[in-house]
Design a protein around this motif. Structure first.
Motif, PDB file in Angstrom:
ATOM      1  N   ALA A 143     -38.880  16.854  13.323  1.00  0.00           N
ATOM      2  CA  ALA A 143     -39.062  17.725  14.485  1.00  0.00           C
ATOM      3  C   ALA A 143     -40.301  18.595  14.330  1.00  0.00           C
ATOM      4  O   ALA A 143     -41.077  18.768  15.276  1.00  0.00           O
ATOM      5  N   VAL A 144     -40.513  19.138  13.148  1.00  0.00           N
ATOM      6  CA  VAL A 144     -41.674  19.998  12.910  1.00  0.00           C
ATOM      7  C   VAL A 144     -42.963  19.169  12.969  1.00  0.00           C
ATOM      8  O   VAL A 144     -43.937  19.569  13.604  1.00  0.00           O
ATOM      9  N   GLU A 145     -42.956  18.003  12.319  1.00  0.00           N
ATOM     10  CA  GLU A 145     -44.163  17.171  12.276  1.00  0.00           C
ATOM     11  C   GLU A 145     -44.528  16.591  13.638  1.00  0.00           C
ATOM     12  O   GLU A 145     -45.701  16.499  13.983  1.00  0.00           O
ATOM     13  N   HIS A 146     -43.538  16.159  14.392  1.00  0.00           N
ATOM     14  CA  HIS A 146     -43.805  15.451  15.645  1.00  0.00           C
ATOM     15  C   HIS A 146     -43.468  16.266  16.888  1.00  0.00           C
ATOM     16  O   HIS A 146     -43.616  15.775  17.994  1.00  0.00           O
ATOM     17  N   GLY A 147     -43.001  17.498  16.691  1.00  0.00           N
ATOM     18  CA  GLY A 147     -42.559  18.293  17.824  1.00  0.00           C
ATOM     19  C   GLY A 147     -43.357  19.547  18.063  1.00  0.00           C
ATOM     20  O   GLY A 147     -42.828  20.537  18.563  1.00  0.00           O
ATOM     21  N   GLY A 148     -44.603  19.535  17.668  1.00  0.00           N
ATOM     22  CA  GLY A 148     -45.443  20.679  17.970  1.00  0.00           C
ATOM     23  C   GLY A 148     -45.485  21.742  16.894  1.00  0.00           C
ATOM     24  O   GLY A 148     -45.968  22.843  17.132  1.00  0.00           O
ATOM     25  N   GLY A 149     -44.958  21.473  15.710  1.00  0.00           N
ATOM     26  CA  GLY A 149     -45.058  22.405  14.602  1.00  0.00           C
ATOM     27  C   GLY A 149     -43.902  23.365  14.439  1.00  0.00           C
ATOM     28  O   GLY A 149     -43.832  24.113  13.465  1.00  0.00           O
ATOM     29  N   THR A 150     -42.967  23.363  15.387  1.00  0.00           N
ATOM     30  CA  THR A 150     -41.826  24.281  15.332  1.00  0.00           C
ATOM     31  C   THR A 150     -40.574  23.564  15.817  1.00  0.00           C
ATOM     32  O   THR A 150     -40.640  22.748  16.735  1.00  0.00           O
ATOM     33  N   ALA A 151     -39.456  23.885  15.193  1.00  0.00           N
ATOM     34  CA  ALA A 151     -38.160  23.357  15.636  1.00  0.00           C
ATOM     35  C   ALA A 151     -37.187  24.518  15.755  1.00  0.00           C
ATOM     36  O   ALA A 151     -37.322  25.536  15.083  1.00  0.00           O
ATOM     37  N   THR A 152     -36.198  24.335  16.599  1.00  0.00           N
ATOM     38  CA  THR A 152     -35.103  25.284  16.729  1.00  0.00           C
ATOM     39  C   THR A 152     -33.875  24.651  16.103  1.00  0.00           C
ATOM     40  O   THR A 152     -33.547  23.503  16.405  1.00  0.00           O
ATOM     41  N   VAL A 153     -33.223  25.391  15.214  1.00  0.00           N
ATOM     42  CA  VAL A 153     -32.055  24.863  14.505  1.00  0.00           C
ATOM     43  C   VAL A 153     -30.869  25.792  14.739  1.00  0.00           C
ATOM     44  O   VAL A 153     -30.978  27.006  14.561  1.00  0.00           O
ATOM     45  N   THR A 154     -29.754  25.195  15.141  1.00  0.00           N
ATOM     46  CA  THR A 154     -28.517  25.944  15.345  1.00  0.00           C
ATOM     47  C   THR A 154     -27.420  25.287  14.525  1.00  0.00           C
ATOM     48  O   THR A 154     -27.232  24.069  14.592  1.00  0.00           O
ATOM     49  N   LEU A 155     -26.691  26.102  13.768  1.00  0.00           N
ATOM     50  CA  LEU A 155     -25.537  25.628  13.007  1.00  0.00           C
ATOM     51  C   LEU A 155     -24.288  26.001  13.786  1.00  0.00           C
ATOM     52  O   LEU A 155     -24.171  27.124  14.277  1.00  0.00           O
ATOM     53  N   ILE A 156     -23.358  25.059  13.890  1.00  0.00           N
ATOM     54  CA  ILE A 156     -22.097  25.301  14.576  1.00  0.00           C
ATOM     55  C   ILE A 156     -20.986  25.009  13.583  1.00  0.00           C
ATOM     56  O   ILE A 156     -20.754  23.848  13.223  1.00  0.00           O
TER      57      ILE A 156
END
Length: 137
Positions: free
Chosen positions: A57-70
């Motif tokens: 996600a970071v490499e191919h998604g614009g440098g940032t990812a959002t992560v949520t733990l449930i």
């Protein structure tokens, strides 16, 4: 609490993740896995699965990812969202890619190390949801 199927889930939204924050995601996923009753081995394997998806996600998604733990009764769900513009192709190879292939292992590995892995790329964001179930303590 984590053995009660009627207990409400606990959502933990992590700060936006860049390459520098991936280690913190691994730490938080491992801790959450232990909290919901995953064995140490299962928590470690699931952490590797999440790591692979977050890195993608970071490499191919614009440098940032959002992560949520449930955290839920006897299971942990991790949602990873990116806003990448590269076309998403969810083609998991039936076997591991050959050793000389540089890319393509992350999604395969994440699929193998998760109880469930789904992808939703229908909107402007891409969402990958990984799930690990505890089989009791």
């Amino acid at each position: 609490m984590w053995d009660d199927p009627d207990a409400p889930p606990v959502l933990v939204a992590l700060p936006p993740v860049t390459v520098a924050g991936v280690a913190e995601v691994r730490r938080r996923v491992t801790e959450a896995g232990h909290e919901v009753g995953l064995s140490p081995e299962r928590a470690a394997a699931f952490t590797v699965a999440v790591n692979e998806i977050v890195i993608n996600a970071v490499e191919h998604g614009g440098g940032t990812a959002t992560v949520t733990l449930i955290l839920q009764a006897r299971r942990l769900v991790v949602e990873v969202v990116d806003q990448g513009t590269a076309p998403w192709q969810f083609n998991v190879p039936a076997a591991a890619p050959p050793p000389d292939q540089l890319h393509g292992r992350g999604l395969w590995l994440a699929t193998k190390l998760s109880d469930e892995l789904t992808v939703d790329a229908s909107g402007t964001d891409r969402l990958v949801r990984l799930t690990a179930h505890s089989h009791g303590r």
